[in-house]
Design a protein around this motif. Structure first.
Motif, short mmCIF file in Angstrom:
data_model
loop_
_atom_site.label_atom_id
_atom_site.label_comp_id
_atom_site.label_asym_id
_atom_site.label_seq_id
_atom_site.Cartn_x
_atom_site.Cartn_y
_atom_site.Cartn_z
N LEU A 168 6.31 4.68 12.38
CA LEU A 168 4.47 4.08 11.83
C LEU A 168 3.29 5.15 12.16
CD1 LEU A 168 3.10 2.61 9.02
CD2 LEU A 168 1.98 1.00 11.14
N ALA A 169 2.96 6.36 11.72
CA ALA A 169 2.48 7.13 11.83
C ALA A 169 0.88 6.88 12.33
CB ALA A 169 2.13 8.40 11.34
N ALA A 170 0.16 6.90 13.48
CA ALA A 170 -1.39 6.68 13.72
C ALA A 170 -1.74 6.84 12.33
CB ALA A 170 -1.50 7.16 15.27
N SER A 171 -1.84 7.85 11.49
CA SER A 171 -3.09 8.28 10.63
C SER A 171 -2.42 7.54 9.36
CB SER A 171 -2.70 9.98 10.48
OG SER A 171 -1.21 9.88 9.84
N ASP A 172 -0.98 6.76 9.37
CA ASP A 172 -0.55 5.67 8.00
C ASP A 172 -1.29 4.51 8.21
OD1 ASP A 172 0.16 7.83 6.83
OD2 ASP A 172 2.34 7.16 7.25
N LEU A 173 -1.08 4.27 10.13
CA LEU A 173 -1.28 2.82 10.49
C LEU A 173 -3.23 2.76 10.40
CD1 LEU A 173 -1.14 -0.11 11.93
CD2 LEU A 173 -1.95 0.88 13.71
N ALA A 174 -4.31 3.56 10.53
CA ALA A 174 -5.73 3.77 10.19
C ALA A 174 -5.74 4.10 8.43
CB ALA A 174 -5.78 5.04 10.67
N MET A 175 -5.58 4.27 7.66
CA MET A 175 -5.36 4.22 6.82
C MET A 175 -5.14 2.96 6.28
SD MET A 175 -3.23 4.08 4.17
CE MET A 175 -1.60 5.35 3.66
N ARG A 192 0.92 -1.20 0.13
CA ARG A 192 0.12 0.03 0.01
C ARG A 192 1.34 0.76 -0.06
NH1 ARG A 192 -5.47 0.45 2.44
NH2 ARG A 192 -5.93 2.55 1.62
N LYS A 193 0.63 1.81 -0.92
CA LYS A 193 1.21 3.24 -0.94
C LYS A 193 0.68 4.49 -0.30
CE LYS A 193 4.30 2.65 -5.30
NZ LYS A 193 4.41 2.34 -6.61
N GLY A 194 1.87 5.72 0.80
CA GLY A 194 1.09 6.69 0.24
C GLY A 194 0.69 8.08 -0.12
N PRO A 221 -8.41 -6.17 12.06
CA PRO A 221 -7.26 -5.88 13.41
C PRO A 221 -7.75 -4.62 13.09
CG PRO A 221 -5.73 -6.53 11.78
CD PRO A 221 -7.49 -6.40 10.95
N ARG A 222 -8.25 -4.30 14.58
CA ARG A 222 -8.81 -2.57 15.42
C ARG A 222 -6.90 -2.04 15.12
NH1 ARG A 222 -11.59 -5.89 17.55
NH2 ARG A 222 -13.92 -5.51 18.13
N ALA A 223 -6.96 -0.73 15.25
CA ALA A 223 -5.14 -0.70 15.34
C ALA A 223 -4.94 -1.64 16.79
CB ALA A 223 -5.11 1.03 15.36
N ARG A 280 4.67 6.61 -1.60
CA ARG A 280 6.20 5.54 -1.00
C ARG A 280 5.16 4.56 -0.25
NH1 ARG A 280 10.69 9.59 0.75
NH2 ARG A 280 9.75 9.27 2.92
N PHE A 281 5.97 3.76 -0.08
CA PHE A 281 5.25 2.21 0.78
C PHE A 281 4.80 2.91 2.30
CE2 PHE A 281 7.61 -0.53 -2.66
CZ PHE A 281 6.51 -0.71 -3.12
N THR A 282 3.59 2.68 2.23
CA THR A 282 3.45 2.89 4.36
C THR A 282 3.62 1.70 4.95
OG1 THR A 282 1.07 4.09 2.87
CG2 THR A 282 1.52 3.82 5.70
N TRP A 283 3.55 0.79 4.70
CA TRP A 283 4.06 -0.59 5.85
C TRP A 283 5.26 -0.72 5.55
CZ3 TRP A 283 2.77 -2.20 10.04
CH2 TRP A 283 2.89 -3.94 10.68
N PRO A 284 5.94 -1.05 6.66
CA PRO A 284 7.60 -1.07 6.11
C PRO A 284 8.27 -2.63 5.67
CG PRO A 284 6.85 -0.95 8.81
CD PRO A 284 6.28 -0.74 7.93
#
Ligand code: OXD
Ligand code: MN
Length: 594
Positions: free
Chosen positions: A532-539, A479-481, A520-522, A485-489
């Motif tokens: 990993l920013a909380a907003s990225d995890l939410a996305m 997944r890209k932001g 999963p929930r966050a 860039r890839f959001t997940w490491p």
């Protein structure tokens, strides 16, 4: 009394009459034979010895520049009824295909040696293993088959005992892309491949036997032949869950199979065991679970991108007795590819002085071939004739948008839909455009040896009384932001997602229900220590309802391409998910207009 090897001898004689080789060599798989062939290839230039200090026993092979990947447009399933091959395959009538191949093979081994390679796919004593014999005129193929299969005397003994085997005939021919065909005759359990020396086209035990012919046999015999890695995830309590995961070619199966847990997990006692990185044969056991073997004995992995940060286990196994194909080479004779942490290339994959103006030093689909046992995370259970019990099946692909990090299917039928609907951006593992989204059901689009509609029916048929089937998941590491860039490491950090998956299997992790499955929930994912920013995890864990409505419509259109043979249960499942999405959006629409 005729020996059960008579059929094999007759076939070898017939092939020799057609192809007229100068010599015939029956491969026994011994060290001496391997050394003799390596010396022969060093003399002919097929093998270049690499630095014996840093890479003992390693060789570089440079293929013809026009022969670097699988050729799906030249790969055919030749069944009497074209409907049996289905819209997912290229089809040719068996008579026409035989006539074409006979003409190509006629006299093609003049001046060459014909090698007979008896091989076994799967541990030699495994009841679910299957044998084959490949005839080839390429010593490079022999050297690779020795690493990728159980090849030689033991396989021949099993063939003699069983009396049947898959017949594979291969010649590199002139390596002319216009005289190249990879033909499969599932009704005859036969494969014929001409004009390519590339792995997936020429190592016939791999894609041709273990997947295309294998999937055909699996359907008839009630098992599954899949394009999946097999990995064991051991938790700190010492319990190991085995996960089988399907991703399209060059989407990181090898990296996931050899994952090294993040530091904190390692300290807590998590371990990862590699059973296989590409192919999985699964059979229902007497206990109702699916038991898996890896039919292969080695890895034919993509070299570029393999480095200390991405796959240290792979790197550690590649410093001895490895065949490298189409990588670059350093001034002191070490293999080199993009993504390797050290060294500089002196020559590129075509043997030219390295010049960045000519492109990367290694071909994007450059490969290593190595024995599985050299992998530091290699699982001793990989040799278990019974295989390993599978707790979870994971599907995944390269989806830059929409598709969340992980989804759990609500039941088997939903899981089959999730697998059938899989999509991914294309990669360099096959010729053709790279980066185009295509549906690739169960990552089997290039490998299913029969009509996908029948394949989906076969998958659905496992859900029966007494079955204790694995849970099915879908992951998306790609997944890209908004920044592109890839959001997940990814890489080792993927264990965090696998932890949730095996926790779901063990009933120890929670999830929220959504129309597309359980997520999963966050708070359900361990992201401690990740940047990993909380907003990225939410996305990553968000379900974009409108986007999914379009996706379901696309899935529906894709399924319709299989016509009346498509199982009604799958169409119903697509409709169920689409209706659940409509239902979920309805109150919002009302609120928006009200
Ligand atoms: C492979 C492929 O070589 O999938 O494994 O192309
Ligand atoms: Mn593969």
């Amino acid at each position: 009394m005729p020996s059960s090897l008579d059929a094999l001898n007759h076939w070898v004689d017939a092939v020799a009459r057609l192809t007229t080789p100068d010599a015939i060599h029956w491969c026994d798989g011994s060290e001496e034979e391997n050394a003799m062939l390596a010396a022969r290839m060093r003399d002919s230039g097929d093998f270049i010895a690499l630095n014996p200090e840093t890479h003992p026993g390693c060789h570089l092979h440079r293929s013809s520049p026009s022969d670097v990947a699988r050729v799906e447009h030249l790969t055919f399933i030749c069944t009497r009824d074209p409907e049996d091959a289905g819209p997912n395959n290229h089809w040719m009538a068996p008579d026409e295909a035989h006539a074409k191949m006979d003409a190509l093979f006629a006299g093609c081994m003049r001046g060459r040696t014909l090698y007979v390679i008896p091989y076994c796919m799967g541990p030699i004593g495994a009841p679910n293993a299957r044998c084959g014999v490949e005839i080839t005129d390429s010593p490079y193929v022999v050297a690779n088959m020795r690493l990728m299969t159980r090849m030689g005397a033991a396989a021949l003994a099993r063939i003699e005992r069983e009396g049947h085997f898959v017949k594979g005939l291969h010649s590199t021919g002139e390596l002319d892309p216009d005289r190249r065909f990879i033909m499969h005759f599932p009704e005859e359990l036969a494969i014929q491949s001409y004009g390519s020396g590339y792995g997936g086209n020429a190592l016939l035990g791999k894609k041709c036997h273990a997947l295309r012919i294998g999937s055909w046999q699996a359907r008839q015999e009630g098992w599954l032949a899949e394009h999946m890695l097999i990995v064991g995830i051991e938790n700190p309590q010492g319990e190991t869950h085995y996960v089988a995961a399907a991703f399209p070619s060059a989407c990181g199966k090898t990296n996931l199979a050899m994952l090294i847990p993040p530091e904190r997990y390692r300290r807590a006692g998590w371990k990862v065991w590699t059973v296989g990185d590409d192919i999985c044969w699964m059979t229902p056991g007497p206990d109702g679970r699916l038991w898996a073997i890896n039919p292969e004995a080695g890895y034919f992995g993509v070299a570029p991108g393999t480095g200390k940060g991405t796959n240290p286990n792979a790197l550690a196994m590649l410093d001895r007795d490895t065949i490298f194909t189409n990588v670059g080479v350093t001034a002191d004779g070490q293999p080199w590819w993009e993504g390797l942490d050290d060294g500089t290339p002196a020559k590129d994959w075509q043997g030219r002085d390295f010049d960045p103006a000519n492109g990367p030093a290694a071909h994007a689909n450059a490969r290593f071939t190595v024995s599985a046992k050299q992998c530091p995370s290699w699982s001793p259970r990989a040799e278990d004739p019974q295989g390993v019990p599978i707790s979870a099946i994971v599907f995944g692909g390269r989806r830059p948008s929409l598709v969340p990090l992980v989804i759990e299917a609500r039941d088997w039928t939903h899981g089959v839909l999730v697998g059938a609907a899989m999509g991914s951006e294309t990669t360099a593992a096959a010729t053709g455009a790279v980066g185009v989204l295509r549906r690739d059901s169960m990552a089997m689009k290039p490998f299913c040896g029969y009509n996908f509609a029948d394949y989906f029916t076969h998958w659905l048929s496992f859900d029966k009384a007494g079955a204790k089937l694995p849970k099915i998941f879908h992951v998306n590491w790609f997944r890209k932001g908004a920044d592109g860039r890839f959001t997940w490491p990814g890489f080792g950090e993927n264990l965090r997602v696998l932890e949730w998956i095996v926790g779901r299997c063990a009933g120890t992790r929670s999830a929220r229900e959504t129309p597309i499955g359980l997520l999963p929930r966050a708070a359900d994912l361990d992201v401690e220590g990740l940047d990993l920013a909380a907003s990225d995890l939410a996305m990553l864990l968000d379900v974009d309802l409108a986007g999914w409505q379009d996706e379901l419509a696309g899935i529906g259109e894709y399924l319709e391409t299989f016509g009346p043979r498509l199982p009604a249960a799958l169409r119903r499942e697509q409709q169920r998910v689409a209706a659940a999405l409509d239902e979920e959006t309805r109150p919002r629409a009302r609120a928006a207009t009200g």
